[in-house]
Design an enzyme around this catalytic site. Structure first.
Site, PDB file in Angstrom:
ATOM      1  CB  SER A  60      -0.979  -0.039   1.177  1.00  0.00           C
ATOM      2  OG  SER A  60      -2.024   0.887   1.002  1.00  0.00           O
ATOM      3  CG  ASP A 114      -7.122  -2.683  -3.136  1.00  0.00           C
ATOM      4  OD1 ASP A 114      -7.836  -1.987  -2.402  1.00  0.00           O
ATOM      5  OD2 ASP A 114      -5.886  -2.763  -3.019  1.00  0.00           O
ATOM      6  CG  HIS A 146      -5.871  -2.444   0.506  1.00  0.00           C
ATOM      7  ND1 HIS A 146      -5.138  -1.966  -0.555  1.00  0.00           N
ATOM      8  CD2 HIS A 146      -5.307  -1.898   1.609  1.00  0.00           C
ATOM      9  CE1 HIS A 146      -4.188  -1.169  -0.118  1.00  0.00           C
ATOM     10  NE2 HIS A 146      -4.268  -1.115   1.205  1.00  0.00           N
TER      11      HIS A 146
END
Length: 173
Positions: A60, A114, A146
């Site tokens: 991320s 995601d 995610h």
């Protein structure tokens, strides 16, 4: 303080004006963290780890931070990985890359489901970097949100072992 959470304290690498690929980067917070991480990398080099044996990467925001570090300051590392990550469309990284010809390979993975960092943002980042000469691979995971998956981590492990094979050691007497 993290702006997308109304300024509440959060464990993040840097601030964002909003979670979107279409807004400017929060360069002040990115540069502040970049300096801390550059100091850490320089300490590793001083301790004897050559740059060509270092891979930068993360998940991320960590992946975005790794791309900033590698492509802005450490183009001589062994590689970069970014999992469920993206760079903003107008990222300063794209401008810097235009001025460099030898860039580390990017290994990128993203979950197709995601809902926080959209798959399309990761794919757009990969395509933009590829068009600027970065050697890249992009792996999509159809049933992944995610998060990380075992298959993704196994693929990453294989890539790392390929990028950093065991160095020959001196023969023992």
């Amino acid at each position: 303080p993290y702006t997308p959470m109304m300024g509440a304290l959060s464990t993040v690498w840097f601030d964002r004006y909003k979670i979107s690929s279409d807004c400017p980067e929060h360069l002040e917070s990115i540069e502040s963290m970049s300096q801390d991480l550059r100091d850490l990398i320089n300490e590793e080099v001083k301790s004897g780890i050559p740059k060509h044996r270092i891979i930068l990467g993360g998940f991320s925001m960590g992946g975005a931070m790794a791309m900033h570090l590698a492509y802005k300051y450490h183009q001589d590392v062994a590689g970069v990985f970014a999992l469920s990550s993206f760079l903003n469309k107008g990222s300063v990284v794209y401008q810097i890359i235009k001025e460099n010809s030898s860039l580390p390979e990017l290994f990128q993975c993203h979950g197709a489901l995601d809902q926080l960092v959209f798959h399309s943002w990761g794919k757009e980042t990969n395509s933009a970097l590829l068009s600027l000469g970065v050697p890249t691979t992009f792996h999509s995971f159809p049933n992944l949100y995610h998060e990380l998956s075992k298959t993704e981590l196994e693929n990453l492990r294989s890539w790392i072992l390929k990028k950093l094979p065991e160095e020959a050691t001196a023969p023992r007497n």
